[in-house]
Write a protein that holds these residues in place. Structure first.
Motif, PDB file in Angstrom:
ATOM      1  N   ARG A 482       0.823  -1.212   0.000  1.00 39.28           N
ATOM      2  CA  ARG A 482       0.000   0.000   0.000  1.00 39.28           C
ATOM      3  C   ARG A 482       0.849   1.251   0.000  1.00 39.28           C
ATOM      4  N   GLN A 483       1.966   1.236   0.716  1.00 38.60           N
ATOM      5  CA  GLN A 483       2.813   2.420   0.822  1.00 38.60           C
ATOM      6  C   GLN A 483       3.688   2.612  -0.421  1.00 38.60           C
ATOM      7  N   LEU A 484       4.220   1.509  -0.976  1.00 38.36           N
ATOM      8  CA  LEU A 484       5.234   1.629  -2.029  1.00 38.36           C
ATOM      9  C   LEU A 484       4.821   1.031  -3.368  1.00 38.36           C
ATOM     10  N   GLY A 485       3.694   0.340  -3.406  1.00 42.81           N
ATOM     11  CA  GLY A 485       3.269  -0.299  -4.643  1.00 42.81           C
ATOM     12  C   GLY A 485       3.197   0.626  -5.843  1.00 42.81           C
ATOM     13  N   PRO A 486       2.558   1.810  -5.729  1.00 42.07           N
ATOM     14  CA  PRO A 486       2.492   2.715  -6.882  1.00 42.07           C
ATOM     15  C   PRO A 486       3.868   3.130  -7.394  1.00 42.07           C
ATOM     16  N   LEU A 487       4.838   3.319  -6.481  1.00 38.49           N
ATOM     17  CA  LEU A 487       6.174   3.723  -6.892  1.00 38.49           C
ATOM     18  C   LEU A 487       6.892   2.570  -7.608  1.00 38.49           C
ATOM     19  N   LEU A 488       6.708   1.358  -7.105  1.00 43.53           N
ATOM     20  CA  LEU A 488       7.313   0.186  -7.748  1.00 43.53           C
ATOM     21  C   LEU A 488       6.721  -0.018  -9.142  1.00 43.53           C
ATOM     22  N   ASP A 489       5.412   0.171  -9.261  1.00 38.14           N
ATOM     23  CA  ASP A 489       4.764   0.029 -10.566  1.00 38.14           C
ATOM     24  C   ASP A 489       5.289   1.085 -11.545  1.00 38.14           C
ATOM     25  N   ASP A 491       8.264   2.647 -11.533  1.00 39.29           N
ATOM     26  CA  ASP A 491       9.631   2.300 -11.955  1.00 39.29           C
ATOM     27  C   ASP A 491       9.618   1.171 -12.974  1.00 39.29           C
ATOM     28  N   ALA A 492       8.720   0.183 -12.768  1.00 34.63           N
ATOM     29  CA  ALA A 492       8.663  -0.956 -13.677  1.00 34.63           C
ATOM     30  C   ALA A 492       8.166  -0.538 -15.060  1.00 34.63           C
ATOM     31  N   ARG A 493       7.195   0.395 -15.134  1.00 38.22           N
ATOM     32  CA  ARG A 493       6.626   0.806 -16.418  1.00 38.22           C
ATOM     33  C   ARG A 493       7.536   1.762 -17.184  1.00 38.22           C
ATOM     34  N   HIS A 494       8.211   2.673 -16.439  1.00 40.60           N
ATOM     35  CA  HIS A 494       8.948   3.752 -17.101  1.00 40.60           C
ATOM     36  C   HIS A 494      10.460   3.591 -17.019  1.00 40.60           C
ATOM     37  N   GLY A 495      10.958   2.550 -16.349  1.00 46.75           N
ATOM     38  CA  GLY A 495      12.400   2.346 -16.248  1.00 46.75           C
ATOM     39  C   GLY A 495      13.096   3.382 -15.401  1.00 46.75           C
ATOM     40  N   THR A 496      12.370   4.007 -14.470  1.00 47.55           N
ATOM     41  CA  THR A 496      12.945   5.017 -13.574  1.00 47.55           C
ATOM     42  C   THR A 496      13.510   4.357 -12.330  1.00 47.55           C
ATOM     43  N   HIS A 497      14.137   5.151 -11.493  1.00 52.10           N
ATOM     44  CA  HIS A 497      14.756   4.641 -10.246  1.00 52.10           C
ATOM     45  C   HIS A 497      14.305   5.486  -9.063  1.00 52.10           C
ATOM     46  N   LEU A 498      12.994   5.748  -9.019  1.00 48.70           N
ATOM     47  CA  LEU A 498      12.474   6.608  -7.949  1.00 48.70           C
ATOM     48  C   LEU A 498      12.575   5.936  -6.581  1.00 48.70           C
ATOM     49  N   LEU A 499      12.438   4.597  -6.538  1.00 53.14           N
ATOM     50  CA  LEU A 499      12.544   3.917  -5.234  1.00 53.14           C
ATOM     51  C   LEU A 499      13.943   4.095  -4.652  1.00 53.14           C
ATOM     52  N   ARG A 531       9.852  15.406  -6.204  1.00 55.37           N
ATOM     53  CA  ARG A 531       8.524  15.906  -6.548  1.00 55.37           C
ATOM     54  C   ARG A 531       7.727  14.818  -7.288  1.00 55.37           C
ATOM     55  N   ALA A 532       8.441  14.073  -8.142  1.00 58.13           N
ATOM     56  CA  ALA A 532       7.758  12.984  -8.847  1.00 58.13           C
ATOM     57  C   ALA A 532       7.275  11.920  -7.865  1.00 58.13           C
ATOM     58  N   ILE A 533       8.085  11.603  -6.844  1.00 56.24           N
ATOM     59  CA  ILE A 533       7.708  10.609  -5.821  1.00 56.24           C
ATOM     60  C   ILE A 533       6.472  11.085  -5.065  1.00 56.24           C
ATOM     61  N   GLU A 534       6.448  12.379  -4.702  1.00 56.41           N
ATOM     62  CA  GLU A 534       5.293  12.913  -3.980  1.00 56.41           C
ATOM     63  C   GLU A 534       4.023  12.796  -4.830  1.00 56.41           C
TER      64      GLU A 534
END
Length: 563
Positions: A482-489, A491-499, A531-534
């Motif tokens: 619930r806390q990190l799922g959207p961020l993991l999704d 990174d997986a879709r866009h190849g980013t490293h926000l986590l 800002r993207a993480i927020e």
């Protein structure tokens, strides 16, 4: 002869006794009264003998119920004493005197002589057909012998089957207890009760003060009373199956080629204290076959009796199988552990591979012997050992545990030892084991420890280890997702490293400059990613409370990933 006359009150599995015969209708009609020796009415009756001789003992072999009208009894007291002495010496079960023809009350000299020799004297107030008595009793005896032979055959077949399929000592004792309906105990040479099987009851009364009671069964003259096939008793060497001690235990040695390993004992009553009839031939057979099967099991099973006993006792403690604290005290004390005025320390030892558990168990058992601390060591699971130390209240426990911990690491590097808080009595051992298990579950592979300590304890459990221990809990998994799922999704879709950026930011305690330097990024890049993480998470990273929630979620994610 009617079925009612034939019916015997003796329960299946034991010899016909004097009391059983007196209860038969054919004798009960004579109004029998036990004048002397009431404690002897439990004696087994081997045969019935009618006599009108002055010296009947010369025709007896022991165990006979002697029937007489009193006609041949001597008139003088000395002759009466001699008559009774001869009957008692040959082992007559009882003397039955009919008070119809010569006597209408038992002679005083006869009463005194029977009382002096402990011979049961029974009087019959009414006329009884002695011939019918012998016919009824002999029919019952022969029928009982046939039944006993069939039961004995079943016992032999049962224990043969157990031996052929490699049954262990615990199962052998359980079958012996169920077959005989009595408590059966296996002890070693120093009179420690290793295994105990009670048919449907607690073991507390059977095992309480076991060593003292067991040592009281060792006779100085080396001679024991044992039962023959007909139920009569006799004198035999102490190596045979025999009845010993003030409580009347039936004991048999467990030995092979002259080397004795211990004894197996059958107690008179189901719980060791309940009065019960004397042992019969079937009981002797059960104990003999149990001793024989235990010998074969000892030769074929690699695990020693002591190891088996320790394992069973520890599992019963950890899984709370004992019916009461008193039963647990009796069981542990009978194994040689002091349960009073002791401080208990519980530890679990996790071995990397199952193949190393036996070596580690043996190593710990030897080390316990060197330290001199009473302890139980046994297998709790395929790769987990349990250790229970019983120390003096004033004795420091950490040095003892440290020595055992280093001994466990010797045969199996990578072993982890976890310890619970010491317990002041045996009732607290379950809590101590539970705590040690939780510490073990929270221990990460390769967890660093202080240089002066090789075991884990409760104070080592921080947030990371707590979450590691709870990693299989669905609530922890749901929280991290619930806390990190959207961020993991994202990174997986866009190849980013926000986590990774979030982790660096939280590790820097919210200091963007430190986070940028640690991540090898420019401050502007870090600002943009934050800002993207927020936006993705819908969180405010300037909030200390929200940063804490995300930090816990990251720790949970690491635990779930086995990091």
């Amino acid at each position: 002869m009617s079925e009612n006359q034939r019916r015997a009150p003796a329960p299946e599995g034991r010899p016909l006794t004097v009391a059983d015969v007196l209860a038969l209708p054919v004798l009960a009609g004579g109004d029998p009264r036990v004048v002397t020796g009431p404690e002897g009415v439990g004696r087994p009756v081997r045969w019935v003998h009618i006599t009108e001789l002055t010296d009947p003992a010369s025709f007896l072999k022991g165990g006979e119920l002697v029937l007489t009208t009193g006609m041949p009894l001597p008139d003088d007291p000395a002759g009466v004493r001699r008559y009774v002495d001869e009957l008692a010496a040959v082992g007559a079960a009882a003397l039955v005197l009919e008070l119809v023809r010569r006597y209408h009350r038992p002679p005083d000299a006869l009463v005194l002589a029977c009382r002096a020799r402990g011979l049961p004297l029974v009087t019959l107030a009414r006329d009884v057909n002695f011939l019918e008595v012998t016919q009824v009793v002999h029919t019952l005896l022969l029928g009982n012998q046939a039944d006993a032979m069939r039961r004995t055959q079943r016992v032999h077949e049962a224990f043969t089957a157990l031996t052929l399929r490699g049954a262990g000592p615990e199962e052998l004792l359980r079958v012996a207890a169920e077959t005989s309906g009595r408590t059966v105990v296996l002890e070693n040479l120093v009179h420690r009760a290793l295994l105990c099987a009670v048919p449907g009851g607690p073991a507390e009364s059977a095992l309480t003060d076991w060593e003292r009671r067991s040592r009281a069964t060792v006779r100085e003259d080396g001679v024991d009373r044992v039962y023959g096939a007909d139920g009569a008793d006799g004198e035999h060497d102490a190596g045979d199956v025999g009845v010993r001690g003030p409580e009347g235990w039936l004991v048999a040695p467990v030995e092979y080629r002259g080397e004795r390993w211990g004894r197996v004992a059958m107690l008179p009553g189901p719980s060791g204290t309940v009065p019960a009839p004397g042992f019969g031939r079937e009981d002797v057979t059960v104990l003999e076959r149990t001793a024989m099967a235990l010998t074969i099991a000892r030769l074929t099973h690699p695990t020693s009796w002591e190891r088996t006993a320790h394992r069973g006792a520890l599992r019963d403690l950890v899984e709370q199988r004992y019916r009461s604290p008193a039963e647990a005290h009796a069981r542990i004390t009978a194994l040689g552990l002091p349960t009073h005025d002791s401080r208990f320390v519980a530890a679990v030892v996790d071995v990397p591979a199952a193949r190393d558990t036996a070596r580690t168990e043996d190593r710990l058992a030897r080390e316990v012997g060197v330290t001199g601390a009473p302890a139980l060591v046994g297998l709790l699971a395929p790769t987990r050992l349990g250790v229970l130390l019983a120390l003096r209240p004033s004795q420091p426990w950490r040095p003892v545990v440290e020595r055992l911990s280093r001994a466990a690491l010797d045969p199996a590097p990578g072993t982890a030892v976890s310890v619970g808080t010491p317990a002041s009595d045996l009732t607290g051992v379950v809590r101590s084991f539970r705590e040690a298990t939780r510490v073990a579950e929270a221990t990460e592979p390769g967890q660093a420890l202080p240089p002066d300590r090789s075991f884990h304890e409760r104070c080592d459990i921080g947030l990371r280890r707590l979450l590691f221990a709870l990693r299989d809990d669905p609530r922890v998994q749901e929280y991290a997702e619930r806390q990190l799922g959207p961020l993991l999704d994202h990174d997986a879709r866009h190849g980013t490293h926000l986590l990774a950026t979030l982790r660096g930011y939280l590790d820097a305690a919210g200091n963007k400059t430190v986070a940028a330097r640690a991540g090898g990024l420019s401050r502007e890049t870090v600002y943009q990613r934050l800002r993207a993480i927020e936006r993705v998470l819908g969180r405010d990273l300037e909030s200390g409370a929200q940063r804490t929630e995300l930090h816990v979620a990251l720790q949970a994610l690491d635990a779930l990933r086995g990091r």
